[in-house]
Scaffold this motif. Structure first.
Motif: not given
Ligand code: FA5
Length: 346
Positions: A26-27, A31-34, A64-68
């Motif tokens: 969910a978290v 950030w990066l879901g649809r 994005k890298d940070k989220v991953e």
């Protein structure tokens, strides 16, 4: 760019409270879901003029890298936590041997009974049955017991409670299988050649006497039956059961329903009479296994058989005693206590 900065600032903290995989998903989707915040900003990139688009694109990729990376750290944390929980649980010792199902088998008394029946069936006997509760007429009177015989005393025999005011013969737990002699002769014309196994009851209780025990009755009635037939039958039986070494002997005795009457002894299967200190036969070389004799003419008459025409022999063997001899059991009650350790040792 401001929105992106705000996201970048929040990413790490957003994964901190995560405790489970669904929460993690969910978290991440936030950030990066649809419909995730980073995804929505990415969609707006075409609105920017060329050079700014490039800078913004680089910034987006960094976020994005940070989220991953935050997601990977969070996954690692969840895995370690799950493993720690697992290790903290009560251990499962896979080296413990499994519980084997217990294999049942026949009780020694049943085995003994079946072997005795087999031995007589092989000689041509039929198997008959009688009830464990019977009338005193079948248990005593027709067998020639006088009315004042001590065996009919309440101290010796278990009588069933009579209904109030009842007259006529009393019901009892049969004290021997000889009741089946009576029933058989009353219901079948000679020739008769039967054995009748079953439980019998007496007010007895010591090392070699149990209040409930098992007997097997034998009855042969025909023309020309003699004591020698009884002797041969019991000798053959004893050899079949205990081996060629064993012989039988008859000792004069008394039963109201046979004349002559004998006690049957088997030669000691353990020492054959050679050991004066033998614990089985106590040095005598012989063990008593039952009573027998020629059916008394009065009993034949009481049961509707013509004693002028027919003669017969009968015997009654104690199955418990035979089992005690075979398995060398010193105490009869051991056969009734159902101690599995004892039964498995036989
Ligand atoms: C009789 O019961 C006669 N009915 C036997 C008989 C049948 C004689 C046919 C003649 C013709 P007796 O009471 O002796 O006899 O018992 C026979 C056998 O049963 C004994 O030798 C013994 O092996 C066994 N027996 C007797 N009482 C007990 C008891 N309380 N517990 C275990 N075995 C017993």
């Amino acid at each position: 760019m401001e929105a992106l900065d705000a996201i970048e600032h929040d990413v790490d903290a957003s994964f901190l409270p995560v405790q489970s995989d669904p929460e993690l998903r969910a978290v991440y989707a936030r950030w990066l879901g649809r419909e995730g915040a980073v995804t929505l900003l990415m969609r707006r990139m075409p609105e920017l003029p060329g050079p700014e688009r490039k800078t913004f694109g680089q910034a987006i990729n960094r976020v994005k890298d940070k989220v991953e990376a935050a997601k990977t750290v969070c996954e690692q944390r969840l895995r370690e936590h799950a493993r720690a929980l697992d290790l903290g649980r009560e251990p499962l010792d896979v080296s413990l041997p499994g519980r084997k199902p217990r294999v049942g088998r026949l009780h020694p008394l049943s085995r003994m009974m079946y072997d005795v029946i087999d031995a007589f069936v092989a000689m041509g006997f039929d198997v008959a049955e009688g009830p464990e509760t019977d009338w005193e007429t079948n248990n005593f009177e027709r067998l020639g017991f006088p009315p004042d015989h001590p065996a009919m005393d309440m101290q010796d025999t278990f009588f069933l409670q009579q209904p109030d005011g009842a007259t006529g013969p009393r019901a009892l737990l049969r004290t021997h299988t000889s009741t089946v002699q009576v029933r058989e002769m009353l219901s079948h014309a000679p020739p008769v050649m039967i054995v009748a196994p079953g439980a019998v009851y007496r007010r007895d209780d010591d090392a070699t006497h149990s209040p409930m025990f098992a007997q097997i009755e034998g009855l042969v009635v025909d023309q020309g039956i003699a004591l020698s037939h009884l002797r041969g039958t019991l000798d053959t039986f004893a050899r079949k059961l205990f081996g060629e070494r064993v012989t039988t002997r008859m000792r004069g005795s008394y039963f109201p329903f046979t004349e002559p009457s004998v006690e049957l002894d088997a030669s000691c299967a353990l020492c054959g009479g050679s050991d004066p200190s033998c614990r089985m036969c106590k040095g005598s070389g012989w063990l008593e296994v039952g009573g027998a004799g020629m059916v008394h003419p009065t009993v034949l008459k009481n049961c509707g058989v013509d004693p002028e025409k027919y003669t017969g022999f009968a015997f009654g063997l104690g199955i418990d005693r035979l089992a005690m001899i075979r398995y060398q059991i010193p105490e009869i009650s051991l056969l009734y206590q159902n101690d599995v350790r004892f039964l498995e040792s036989l």
